[in-house]
Design an enzyme around this catalytic site. Sequence first.
Site, mmCIF file in Angstrom:
data_model
loop_
_atom_site.group_PDB
_atom_site.id
_atom_site.type_symbol
_atom_site.label_atom_id
_atom_site.label_comp_id
_atom_site.label_asym_id
_atom_site.label_seq_id
_atom_site.Cartn_x
_atom_site.Cartn_y
_atom_site.Cartn_z
ATOM 1 N N SER A 134 0.859 -1.177 0.000
ATOM 2 C CA SER A 134 0.000 0.000 0.000
ATOM 3 C C SER A 134 0.897 1.228 0.000
ATOM 4 O O SER A 134 2.077 1.145 0.362
ATOM 5 C CB SER A 134 -0.884 0.009 1.256
ATOM 6 O OG SER A 134 -1.563 1.247 1.411
ATOM 7 N N TYR A 147 -2.733 -0.579 10.505
ATOM 8 C CA TYR A 147 -2.699 -1.145 9.154
ATOM 9 C C TYR A 147 -1.404 -0.763 8.452
ATOM 10 O O TYR A 147 -0.744 -1.603 7.824
ATOM 11 C CB TYR A 147 -3.901 -0.635 8.365
ATOM 12 C CG TYR A 147 -3.862 -0.938 6.896
ATOM 13 C CD1 TYR A 147 -4.136 -2.222 6.426
ATOM 14 C CD2 TYR A 147 -3.568 0.055 5.969
ATOM 15 C CE1 TYR A 147 -4.116 -2.504 5.068
ATOM 16 C CE2 TYR A 147 -3.549 -0.211 4.610
ATOM 17 C CZ TYR A 147 -3.816 -1.491 4.166
ATOM 18 O OH TYR A 147 -3.792 -1.766 2.816
#
Length: 268
Positions: A134, A147
């Site tokens: 990500s 996360y």
Amino acid sequence: MLKTILITGAGSGFGESVALDLGKIGHNVIAAAQNWPQVTQLREKVARLGLNTVRVEKLDLLDVYDVAHALRWDFDILLNNAGIGEGGPIAEIPLALVRHNFELNVFAPLQLTQQVVKQWIHAGKRAKVVFVSSVAGLFSPPGFSAYSATKHAIEAMAEAMRQEMQPFGIQVQTINPGAFLTGFNEAMAENAFRWLDDNVNFTKSDALREMYKGLLGKPEGRLDPSEMIARMVEIVPADGGKFRNVVPPFMEEYLKDHQAKMWDLRIE
């Protein structure tokens, strides 16, 4: 050259769309979904599309029997796409949620990858591992750092693994999506409000909602997923390319600038 590709987390989001689109251009895809309702739904979709190139299987990465079954499948590329996101301020998020986020986003794909590459090496197979990381693996926005920490871990593992696998002819790369509007980021933000309690926590719900609105409510926080899907369809089966693949391009420039600024960041 057509490839056989195992995609984890193919029951929804990018995983599902990429699996279908790779199948449409002729690649043999094993689309692995976490649970049986997802498997049934995706098998019905594949049948409606007439895609005999896509095979849908159940693979819960935390189920030892599912993983053992998956290790019997033959494929050239492992796309580690499965993952979850826990939102909330890192100073207050329950550690059990952080541990679970790491379990599914880091330890489970690492365990599968270790076993897969061992089989490939013993077979003398040239193959590729792709980790869906990500942009959050390269910076840490407030409210999403649990996360983000899992994706920082993915970046560290992939960077070293790329060098470790080179002698065996196994490629390793990452794909780093920005804030595309798939519902994943919005769900991650909402996850915080199932435990955040204004009577207990010093972070208040209204303040956190405003922060998420500022991060996800702007156009650059609600990008069209079709761009990311198209790039993944190009990147995953390719025999060469960049190790790190940030999409969209403006996020690559933002991240380079952000990381440069971090060297001079001061606390006052």
